[in-house]
Design an enzyme around this catalytic site. Sequence first.
Site, PDB file in Angstrom:
ATOM      1  N   LYS A 144       1.203  -1.092   0.012  1.00  0.00           N
ATOM      2  CA  LYS A 144       0.033  -0.239  -0.078  1.00  0.00           C
ATOM      3  C   LYS A 144       0.518   1.265  -0.218  1.00  0.00           C
ATOM      4  O   LYS A 144       0.790   2.444  -0.740  1.00  0.00           O
ATOM      5  CB  LYS A 144      -1.231   0.249   1.569  1.00  0.00           C
TER       6      LYS A 144
ATOM      7  N   GLU B 196      10.922  -5.019   4.328  1.00  0.00           N
ATOM      8  CA  GLU B 196      10.620  -6.030   3.899  1.00  0.00           C
ATOM      9  C   GLU B 196      10.213  -6.383   2.664  1.00  0.00           C
ATOM     10  O   GLU B 196      10.526  -7.119   2.155  1.00  0.00           O
ATOM     11  CB  GLU B 196       9.475  -7.089   4.710  1.00  0.00           C
TER      12      GLU B 196
ATOM     13  N   GLY C 142      -4.469  -1.695   4.731  1.00  0.00           N
ATOM     14  CA  GLY C 142      -3.893  -3.215   4.837  1.00  0.00           C
ATOM     15  C   GLY C 142      -4.883  -4.171   4.596  1.00  0.00           C
ATOM     16  O   GLY C 142      -5.153  -5.017   3.651  1.00  0.00           O
ATOM     17  N   ARG C 143      -5.398  -4.106   6.265  1.00  0.00           N
ATOM     18  CA  ARG C 143      -6.418  -5.819   6.223  1.00  0.00           C
ATOM     19  C   ARG C 143      -7.655  -6.043   6.104  1.00  0.00           C
ATOM     20  O   ARG C 143      -7.671  -7.356   5.953  1.00  0.00           O
ATOM     21  CB  ARG C 143      -5.925  -5.953   7.856  1.00  0.00           C
TER      22      ARG C 143
ATOM     23  N   GLU D 188      -4.548  -6.574  14.980  1.00  0.00           N
ATOM     24  CA  GLU D 188      -3.912  -5.203  14.066  1.00  0.00           C
ATOM     25  C   GLU D 188      -5.527  -4.154  14.445  1.00  0.00           C
ATOM     26  O   GLU D 188      -5.022  -3.018  15.210  1.00  0.00           O
ATOM     27  CB  GLU D 188      -3.746  -5.342  12.873  1.00  0.00           C
TER      28      GLU D 188
ATOM     29  N   HIS E   5      -4.590 -33.370  18.366  1.00  0.00           N
ATOM     30  CA  HIS E   5      -3.145 -33.781  18.995  1.00  0.00           C
ATOM     31  C   HIS E   5      -2.063 -32.803  19.015  1.00  0.00           C
ATOM     32  O   HIS E   5      -1.166 -33.131  19.415  1.00  0.00           O
ATOM     33  CB  HIS E   5      -2.813 -34.482  17.425  1.00  0.00           C
TER      34      HIS E   5
ATOM     35  N   LYS F  79       9.567  -0.692  14.430  1.00  0.00           N
ATOM     36  CA  LYS F  79       9.985  -0.494  13.207  1.00  0.00           C
ATOM     37  C   LYS F  79      11.337   0.947  12.434  1.00  0.00           C
ATOM     38  O   LYS F  79      12.173   0.557  12.762  1.00  0.00           O
ATOM     39  CB  LYS F  79       9.124   0.127  11.863  1.00  0.00           C
TER      40      LYS F  79
HETATM   41  O1  F6P Z   1       3.229  -3.507  10.168  1.00  0.00           O
HETATM   42  C1  F6P Z   1       2.277  -3.194   9.785  1.00  0.00           C
HETATM   43  C2  F6P Z   1       1.792  -3.126   8.161  1.00  0.00           C
HETATM   44  O2  F6P Z   1       1.422  -1.314   8.240  1.00  0.00           O
HETATM   45  C3  F6P Z   1       0.175  -4.048   7.973  1.00  0.00           C
HETATM   46  O3  F6P Z   1      -0.996  -2.480   8.813  1.00  0.00           O
HETATM   47  C4  F6P Z   1      -0.523  -3.749   6.697  1.00  0.00           C
HETATM   48  O4  F6P Z   1      -0.522  -5.099   5.996  1.00  0.00           O
HETATM   49  C5  F6P Z   1       1.341  -3.976   6.286  1.00  0.00           C
HETATM   50  O5  F6P Z   1       2.781  -3.156   7.135  1.00  0.00           O
HETATM   51  C6  F6P Z   1       2.211  -3.682   4.522  1.00  0.00           C
HETATM   52  O6  F6P Z   1       1.912  -2.568   4.255  1.00  0.00           O
HETATM   53  P1  F6P Z   1       1.844  -2.015   3.185  1.00  0.00           P
HETATM   54  O7  F6P Z   1       0.968  -2.830   1.928  1.00  0.00           O
HETATM   55  O8  F6P Z   1       2.027  -0.606   3.178  1.00  0.00           O
HETATM   56  O9  F6P Z   1       3.319  -3.165   2.434  1.00  0.00           O
END
Ligand code: F6P
Length: 499
Positions: free
Chosen positions: A190, A196, A243-244, A329, A360, A469
């Site tokens: 987003k 990452e 995002g979620r 979240e 199990h 972060k």
């Molecule tokens: O670290 C949390 C977050 O901001 C989430 O809310 C989001 O889904 C995820 O990181 C990834 O964010 P982006 O889509 O901006 O890479």
Amino acid sequence: MRQLLDGLGAHARRLSSTTLPALIAADPARAHEFALRSGPLYANFARQRYDRAALDALFAIAERAELGDAMQQLLGGDTVNHTEGRAALHGALRGTTARSAFALAARAQAVSAQLRMRELIDALAATRVTDIVSVGIGGSDLGPRLIVDALAQPDARFRVHFISNVDGNAARRVLAGLDPARTAGIVISKTFGTQETLLNGGILRDWLGDDTRLHAVSTNAQRVAEFGIPPERTLPMWDWVGGRYSLWSAVGFPIALALGMERFEALLAGAAALDAHALEAPLRQNIAVWHALTAVWNRNGLHAATQAVLPYDDRLKLLPSYLQQLVMESLGKRVRLDGSEVELETVPVWWGGAGTDTQHSFFQALHQGTQIVPADFIGVRQADHPHAANHAALLANLLAQTEALANGQDSDDPHRRYPGGRPSTLLLLDALTPETLGMLIALYEHSVYLQSVLWGINAFDQFGVELGKQVANRLLPALRGETEAGDPVTRALLAELRD
Ligand code: F6P
């Protein structure tokens, strides 16, 4: 609202001398009357530790909180994310636009993005590409990963793979089995600022070599362009989608590639059907409202610290990790919209895994541990495989566990005694299809939102993830030995890692 929620304690105390089997024996009609259906989705709340008087109190809270209006506000595009001044229009992505011009405009943007998605899929289908690698994390990964794992068919036009973790093993393992000449990539973010995703996206771009097969999904076209992906291969995202809550948007591009556009649209249609139910069904017939009230009862009435989600369908084994982000979240908050302390317990820890495997592993603790863990059991009536004996065993185990957890079993031997009293909800899908999975996820989305309304918190921000972060960004140069940073413990640990 706080007093009303506190009032649940009085009902919980009144019921504490009664067992769950006694509650059901005293009112056997609840087996049917605490159950609701919306199309192919059936929900039974009869094994929750409340009676009709406690439910009356819960529905009085729902009325006082104006949950019906709250649904209208969400789906109509009102500013429900108050800390960031945004709407949360995931409903518009699937065609639900309660009465507002803003929601209709959002819907038009969503439709045009879907058309572009279809064009890009057709273009890829005309090439030699067989595999797609999707890079993203959190909301830009968990939803597509869940749906693809649940619904992709072995004979699909494209195989879709996911890389999320910044641990280089994630990229190494996914790429090891693939041929760059027959692979296309998607970088989903987003913000297009997530560490990452930028690192893994860079690995993917270098590995592909030919970047004409690299695509992006983002709100930030400029950052995408700087990364090297042109506008014609970039799909849009918008601030009005969290995002979620975004798998219904172009974030679902990997889903559409894996399932085909028609089945992606069926997923959206299923979610839209649940939107309509959540908007229109009266509170007492509304599954999302029952689900949210049950969550609040278990947290604020019974003080359950955790909540399990137990899909009895191997295809839904990723559902618990998906829901961990969606629920925790969204609801992991300790201040109300006005900044004051909530003073009530908000979200419990959500966790779980697929039955029967989990029977199990951790079910021992569910049956005889000192903590009572409310559980959502999820079943699928129709098997999509020829192994009828397995499906019967699966469903028998599902029913057996809900009954055994609720009723327990006495014994003279304390080690062999099952206390029972463990509450659960059963959610049953007629079959696992794009439509029903869309409904199931939309149910959880709306339950989460309604819980946030009851607690007076914002379900759509996530400032809690920022501090870690920032600290990681400060420590990165220190790890390389370029600066000194961190408190005394971190400095000692950095020294360990650097030596
Ligand atoms: O670290 C949390 C977050 O901001 C989430 O809310 C989001 O889904 C995820 O990181 C990834 O964010 P982006 O889509 O901006 O890479």
